[in-house]
Structures are given as structure tokens and as C-alpha cells.
Design a protein around this motif. Structure first.
Motif, PDB file in Angstrom:
ATOM      1  N   TRP A 193       1.203  -1.375   0.207  1.00 36.96           N
ATOM      2  CA  TRP A 193       0.086   0.353  -0.010  1.00 36.96           C
ATOM      3  C   TRP A 193       1.366   1.716   0.142  1.00 36.96           C
ATOM      4  CZ3 TRP A 193      -3.382  -1.950   4.274  1.00 36.96           C
ATOM      5  CH2 TRP A 193      -4.293  -2.955   3.973  1.00 36.96           C
ATOM      6  N   LYS A 194       2.041   1.226  -0.006  1.00 37.74           N
ATOM      7  CA  LYS A 194       2.848   2.614   0.255  1.00 37.74           C
ATOM      8  C   LYS A 194       2.516   3.051   0.975  1.00 37.74           C
ATOM      9  CE  LYS A 194       4.331   1.483  -4.614  1.00 37.74           C
ATOM     10  NZ  LYS A 194       4.972   2.078  -5.383  1.00 37.74           N
ATOM     11  N   MET A 195       3.006   4.183   1.234  1.00 39.38           N
ATOM     12  CA  MET A 195       1.987   5.542   1.836  1.00 39.38           C
ATOM     13  C   MET A 195       0.976   5.260   2.827  1.00 39.38           C
ATOM     14  SD  MET A 195       4.652   9.001   3.563  1.00 39.38           S
ATOM     15  CE  MET A 195       3.986   9.547   2.436  1.00 39.38           C
TER      16      MET A 195
ATOM     17  N   GLY B 297      14.252  -3.590  -0.622  1.00 37.49           N
ATOM     18  CA  GLY B 297      15.100  -2.763  -2.336  1.00 37.49           C
ATOM     19  C   GLY B 297      14.044  -1.599  -3.328  1.00 37.49           C
ATOM     20  N   HIS B 298      12.803  -1.426  -3.071  1.00 34.78           N
ATOM     21  CA  HIS B 298      12.311  -0.881  -3.798  1.00 34.78           C
ATOM     22  C   HIS B 298      13.207   0.483  -4.341  1.00 34.78           C
ATOM     23  CE1 HIS B 298       9.007   1.337  -5.001  1.00 34.78           C
ATOM     24  NE2 HIS B 298       8.545   0.364  -5.128  1.00 34.78           N
ATOM     25  N   SER B 299      12.092   0.443  -5.688  1.00 37.69           N
ATOM     26  CA  SER B 299      13.280   1.714  -5.689  1.00 37.69           C
ATOM     27  C   SER B 299      13.087   3.144  -5.075  1.00 37.69           C
ATOM     28  CB  SER B 299      12.972   1.908  -7.513  1.00 37.69           C
ATOM     29  OG  SER B 299      10.550   1.553  -7.156  1.00 37.69           O
TER      30      SER B 299
ATOM     31  N   TYR C 111      10.576  -8.475  -9.894  1.00 35.51           N
ATOM     32  CA  TYR C 111      11.129  -7.928 -10.976  1.00 35.51           C
ATOM     33  C   TYR C 111      10.492  -6.703 -11.149  1.00 35.51           C
ATOM     34  CZ  TYR C 111      12.421  -5.546 -15.747  1.00 35.51           C
ATOM     35  OH  TYR C 111      12.004  -5.232 -16.969  1.00 35.51           O
ATOM     36  N   GLU C 112      10.817  -5.355 -10.799  1.00 39.39           N
ATOM     37  CA  GLU C 112       9.826  -3.827 -11.531  1.00 39.39           C
ATOM     38  C   GLU C 112      10.672  -2.720 -11.803  1.00 39.39           C
ATOM     39  OE1 GLU C 112       7.101  -3.829  -7.861  1.00 39.39           O
ATOM     40  OE2 GLU C 112       8.336  -2.375  -7.159  1.00 39.39           O
ATOM     41  N   PRO C 113      10.765  -3.188 -13.210  1.00 38.78           N
ATOM     42  CA  PRO C 113      11.137  -1.381 -14.067  1.00 38.78           C
ATOM     43  C   PRO C 113      10.909  -0.552 -13.690  1.00 38.78           C
ATOM     44  CG  PRO C 113       9.598  -3.207 -14.941  1.00 38.78           C
ATOM     45  CD  PRO C 113       9.571  -3.928 -13.514  1.00 38.78           C
TER      46      PRO C 113
ATOM     47  N   TRP D 197      10.998   2.292 -14.879  1.00 42.10           N
ATOM     48  CA  TRP D 197      10.187   3.085 -16.089  1.00 42.10           C
ATOM     49  C   TRP D 197       8.508   2.624 -15.898  1.00 42.10           C
ATOM     50  CZ3 TRP D 197       8.557  -0.205 -18.813  1.00 42.10           C
ATOM     51  CH2 TRP D 197       9.253  -1.001 -19.594  1.00 42.10           C
ATOM     52  N   ALA D 198       8.518   1.759 -15.252  1.00 44.12           N
ATOM     53  CA  ALA D 198       6.594   0.916 -15.073  1.00 44.12           C
ATOM     54  C   ALA D 198       5.851   1.018 -13.950  1.00 44.12           C
ATOM     55  CB  ALA D 198       6.889  -0.342 -15.594  1.00 44.12           C
ATOM     56  N   ILE D 199       7.391   2.501 -13.046  1.00 37.13           N
ATOM     57  CA  ILE D 199       6.124   1.921 -11.634  1.00 37.13           C
ATOM     58  C   ILE D 199       5.257   3.480 -11.646  1.00 37.13           C
ATOM     59  CG2 ILE D 199       6.548   2.049  -9.151  1.00 37.13           C
ATOM     60  CD1 ILE D 199       8.628   0.265  -9.582  1.00 37.13           C
ATOM     61  N   GLY D 200       4.022   3.399 -11.200  1.00 36.09           N
ATOM     62  CA  GLY D 200       3.256   4.668 -10.584  1.00 36.09           C
ATOM     63  C   GLY D 200       2.756   5.438 -11.775  1.00 36.09           C
ATOM     64  N   VAL D 201       2.290   6.453 -10.724  1.00 30.06           N
ATOM     65  CA  VAL D 201       1.589   7.419 -12.106  1.00 30.06           C
ATOM     66  C   VAL D 201       1.906   7.719 -12.554  1.00 30.06           C
ATOM     67  CG1 VAL D 201      -0.319  10.042 -11.748  1.00 30.06           C
ATOM     68  CG2 VAL D 201       0.242   8.200  -9.797  1.00 30.06           C
TER      69      VAL D 201
ATOM     70  N   GLY E  89       5.829  -6.374 -11.026  1.00 34.75           N
ATOM     71  CA  GLY E  89       5.258  -4.834 -10.491  1.00 34.75           C
ATOM     72  C   GLY E  89       5.535  -4.158 -11.064  1.00 34.75           C
ATOM     73  N   GLY E  90       4.510  -3.678 -11.261  1.00 36.96           N
ATOM     74  CA  GLY E  90       4.463  -1.632 -12.297  1.00 36.96           C
ATOM     75  C   GLY E  90       3.755  -1.699 -13.353  1.00 36.96           C
ATOM     76  N   SER E  91       2.201  -0.854 -12.023  1.00 33.35           N
ATOM     77  CA  SER E  91       1.313  -0.828 -13.006  1.00 33.35           C
ATOM     78  C   SER E  91       0.431  -1.701 -13.251  1.00 33.35           C
ATOM     79  CB  SER E  91       1.681  -0.153 -14.571  1.00 33.35           C
ATOM     80  OG  SER E  91       2.584   1.523 -14.205  1.00 33.35           O
ATOM     81  N   VAL E  92       0.518  -2.622 -12.652  1.00 34.65           N
ATOM     82  CA  VAL E  92      -0.355  -4.071 -12.715  1.00 34.65           C
ATOM     83  C   VAL E  92      -1.745  -3.666 -12.732  1.00 34.65           C
ATOM     84  CG1 VAL E  92      -0.778  -6.055 -12.213  1.00 34.65           C
ATOM     85  CG2 VAL E  92       1.225  -5.884 -12.534  1.00 34.65           C
ATOM     86  N   ASP E  93      -3.002  -3.987 -12.748  1.00 36.65           N
ATOM     87  CA  ASP E  93      -3.834  -3.690 -13.291  1.00 36.65           C
ATOM     88  C   ASP E  93      -4.490  -4.841 -13.185  1.00 36.65           C
ATOM     89  OD1 ASP E  93      -4.638  -3.494 -15.898  1.00 36.65           O
ATOM     90  OD2 ASP E  93      -5.141  -1.040 -15.459  1.00 36.65           O
TER      91      ASP E  93
ATOM     92  N   LEU F 233       2.492 -11.855  -9.211  1.00 37.35           N
ATOM     93  CA  LEU F 233       2.497 -10.000  -9.421  1.00 37.35           C
ATOM     94  C   LEU F 233       2.223  -9.111  -7.540  1.00 37.35           C
ATOM     95  CD1 LEU F 233      -1.089 -10.284 -11.188  1.00 37.35           C
ATOM     96  CD2 LEU F 233       1.457  -9.670 -12.226  1.00 37.35           C
ATOM     97  N   PHE F 234       3.159  -7.859  -7.984  1.00 32.82           N
ATOM     98  CA  PHE F 234       2.922  -7.549  -7.024  1.00 32.82           C
ATOM     99  C   PHE F 234       2.568  -5.552  -7.264  1.00 32.82           C
ATOM    100  CE2 PHE F 234       6.485  -5.740  -3.966  1.00 32.82           C
ATOM    101  CZ  PHE F 234       5.689  -5.780  -2.663  1.00 32.82           C
ATOM    102  N   VAL F 235       0.872  -5.786  -6.660  1.00 31.22           N
ATOM    103  CA  VAL F 235       0.478  -4.503  -6.966  1.00 31.22           C
ATOM    104  C   VAL F 235       0.351  -2.888  -6.732  1.00 31.22           C
ATOM    105  CG1 VAL F 235      -1.961  -3.989  -7.761  1.00 31.22           C
ATOM    106  CG2 VAL F 235      -1.114  -6.605  -7.928  1.00 31.22           C
ATOM    107  N   GLY F 236       0.640  -1.967  -6.944  1.00 30.25           N
ATOM    108  CA  GLY F 236       0.608  -0.766  -6.110  1.00 30.25           C
ATOM    109  C   GLY F 236      -1.028  -0.391  -6.145  1.00 30.25           C
ATOM    110  N   ARG F 237      -0.701   1.179  -6.918  1.00 31.71           N
ATOM    111  CA  ARG F 237      -1.703   1.764  -6.782  1.00 31.71           C
ATOM    112  C   ARG F 237      -3.332   1.712  -7.298  1.00 31.71           C
ATOM    113  NH1 ARG F 237       0.865   2.658 -10.956  1.00 31.71           N
ATOM    114  NH2 ARG F 237      -0.225   3.576 -13.288  1.00 31.71           N
ATOM    115  N   SER F 238      -3.497   0.302  -7.879  1.00 29.80           N
ATOM    116  CA  SER F 238      -4.977  -0.484  -9.110  1.00 29.80           C
ATOM    117  C   SER F 238      -5.219  -0.835  -7.153  1.00 29.80           C
ATOM    118  CB  SER F 238      -4.743  -0.328  -9.588  1.00 29.80           C
ATOM    119  OG  SER F 238      -4.042  -2.329 -10.217  1.00 29.80           O
TER     120      SER F 238
HETATM  121  P1  PGA Z   1       2.008   0.586  -9.105  1.00 29.59           P
HETATM  122  O1  PGA Z   1       3.849   0.591  -8.188  1.00 29.59           O
HETATM  123  O2  PGA Z   1       1.763  -0.408  -9.202  1.00 29.59           O
HETATM  124  O3  PGA Z   1       1.732   1.535  -8.704  1.00 29.59           O
HETATM  125  O4  PGA Z   1       3.233   1.302  -9.829  1.00 29.59           O
HETATM  126  C1  PGA Z   1       4.181  -0.671  -8.354  1.00 29.59           C
HETATM  127  C2  PGA Z   1       5.264  -0.928  -7.203  1.00 29.59           C
HETATM  128  O5  PGA Z   1       6.138  -0.259  -7.129  1.00 29.59           O
HETATM  129  O6  PGA Z   1       5.087  -1.859  -6.910  1.00 29.59           O
END
Ligand code: PGA
Length: 262
Positions: free
Chosen positions: A9-11, A93-95, A160-162, A164-168, A204-208, A224-229
Motif C-alpha cells: 500500500w506504500k504510504m 530494495g524498492h526503488s 522484477y519492478e522496472p 520506468w513502469a512504476i507509478g502514476v 510489479g509496475g502498473s499492474v491492474d 504479481l506485486f501490485v501498487g496503486r490499483s
Molecule cells: P504501481 O506500483 O503498481 O503503483 O506502479 C508498483 C510497485 O511499486 O510495486
């Protein structure tokens, strides 16, 4: 290997919100028997998630940890504190941690050892900063993974979290790219850590719920490792049910359309 599908859930989400989230999520995924699910709340909400999730099939954990067990480290949280809260997983180790706190591969290696000492599983994030040719990415990941040579493969998950594929504003990486890179991560694990059969590599990286199926169709993707969605429990439940290689977990997620979430 069972698919591993989780969210950090991050912060986001106070203890009160975490409790509500878990109460909404639980019935939506009660039919998911063939996948492992986890949530990683912020430190202050772990106890609230535990209160709701204890006894369920959903595991919980943390997003960071200090390598030492106790001492003069103002503001930090140690592995025994997380183990005491029943955490199964700890992410390292999250970016965003590497960017905001200058966490290095050596620091990550020390965190992994602490997590293992306390019987928990380490989810180690690796990934290149910018899109690059596969050989360059291999070299970059090889350097990040080197820190894991002493890790216990039975208590290790690689994400594996490129970056460039993470976040809004970003989009998930192309499934065939993910498949190829994760194949090389499996090869690295096999030659440097031990039998890769026990080390899941998740993406992980913008998975929905729309991008999940194509990525899960890649044989080298173990979850899968999911962030904002996944800040919306209804959308996380959809992702937990997504088809993988022709298999659909449980019933069709019959929840209402996802609301917009941060
Ligand atoms: P995101 O985050 O799904 O919001 O891109 C992924 C992550 O940082 O693991």
C-alpha cells in the motif's frame, strides 16, 4: 508453484482504513484457493490488518526493515518487531526506498539476512531505471541480485519492478519483455542461489486487472506485486482472480466496478 499475488500500500491507508480494506477484501477472495495472497500495509497499520486477516488465507507483512535487531536507530523498525506482529513477508530494495533513503544493494543484503533470522520471507525488488537493451538490463539486474548470493532460497521472493513502469503516468511493461527478463532472473537464481524451483519471481509496475492476464500468461512469471490499483480492494480482488495460463481462480470476481482511488 502457486501464484503469489500481493500488494504494497506504500504510504497509504491509516489503521482505521486498513481495517475497513481488509473487511471488504476478505469475502471477495474467499474462493481463491490456488493462489497465495498478501498485503503490505505501512508499519502503523500492520496490527489492524492482522486483527482482520488472522486465521484467513491472506498473509500480511511490511515494506522495509532495519538490518539490526535493536538499538540506537531512531525511527526504525526491526525484524523481531515485525515477526512479533505475525508478518510473513518483508519487502526490501524498492526503488522508492533506494531513491528516498539511498538504500544500496549491501543494505538490501543485510536486510534479507535479518528477515531470514526471524523466520520471515524477503521480497527483494530489482529493476532497471530506464528502458534499455536486454543485455544492459541483464548486467544491471546481475549487480542488484549479487547481494542475494547468501540468501536462503526457501525464504526468498524476487520482484522484477522496472522503475520506468512504476507509478502514476506509467504503464505496465510489455508481457513478452517481462517474460524474457524474468527468465534471465530465474537463470541467475539457479546458478547463484540454488534450485530456482523454490524462488518465485513476481512482476510489479502498473499492474491492474486488464494488464494482469497477459503478464501472468508468461511461464517465467510466478505472480504479481501490485501498487496503486490495489488501493481499491475490489480491484485487488479482480486481479487475484485473473486468468493465468488458461486457469481462472475461483468464481468470476462479481464485485461492482472499481471506484477511482489514489
Ligand atoms: P504501481 O506500483 O503498481 O503503483 O506502479 C508498483 C510497485 O511499486 O510495486
Amino acid at each position: 508453484m502457486r501464484l503469489l499475488i500481493g500488494t504494497s500500500w506504500k504510504m497509504n491507508l491509516s489503521a482505521t482504513e486498513a481495517s475497513q480494506y481488509c473487511r471488504t477484501l476478505l469475502p471477495l477472495v474467499e474462493d481463491v484457493m490456488d493462489r497465495e495472497l498478501f498485503v503490505l500495509p505501512p508499519f502503523t497499520s500492520i496490527w489492524a490488518a492482522r486483527e482482520v486477516l488472522a486465521g484467513s488465507r491472506i498473509a500480511w507483512g511490511a515494506q522495509a526493515v532495519h538490518p539490526e535487531d535493536c538499538g540506537a536507530h531512531t525511527g526504525d523498525i526491526s525484524a523481531p518487531m515485525l515477526a512479533d506482529l505475525g508478518c510473513t513477508y518483508v519487502e526490501v530494495g524498492h526503488s522508492e526506498r533506494r531513491r528516498d533513503y539511498g538504500e544500496t544493494d549491501e543494505w538490501v543484503a543485510a536486510q534479507v539476512l535479518a528477515i531470514h533470522r526471524w523466520g520471515m520471507k524477503a521480497i527483494v525488488c530489482v529493476g532497471e531505471l530506464e528502458p534499455a537493451p536486454i543485455n544492459d538490463v541483464r548486467k544491471w539486474l546481475g549487480r542488484q541480485l549479487q547481494a542475494l548470493s547468501a540468501a536462503d532460497p526457501k525464504r526468498l521472493v524476487i520482484a522484477y519492478e522496472p522503475v520506468w513502469a512504476i507509478g502514476v503516468g506509467a504503464a505496465a511493461a510489455d508481457p513478452s519483455w517481462v517474460g524474457e527478463v524474468q527468465g534471465t532472473i530465474h537463470e541467475w537464481v539457479q546458478s547463484n542461489v540454488g534450485s530456482d524451483a523454490t524462488v518465485p519471481v513476481i512482476y510489479g509496475g502498473s499492474v491492474d486487472s486488464s494488464s494482469a492476464e497477459g503478464i501472468l500468461a508468461q511461464p517465467s512469471v510466478n505472480g504479481l506485486f501490485v501498487g496503486r490499483s490495489a488501493l481499491d480492494p475490489v480491484e485487488f480482488a479482480r486481479i487475484a482472480h485473473v486468468n493465468a495460463r488458461g486457469v481462472q481462480s475461483g468464481r468470476e470476481a462479481s464485485a461492482p466496478a472499481a471506484r477511482t482511488s489514489g
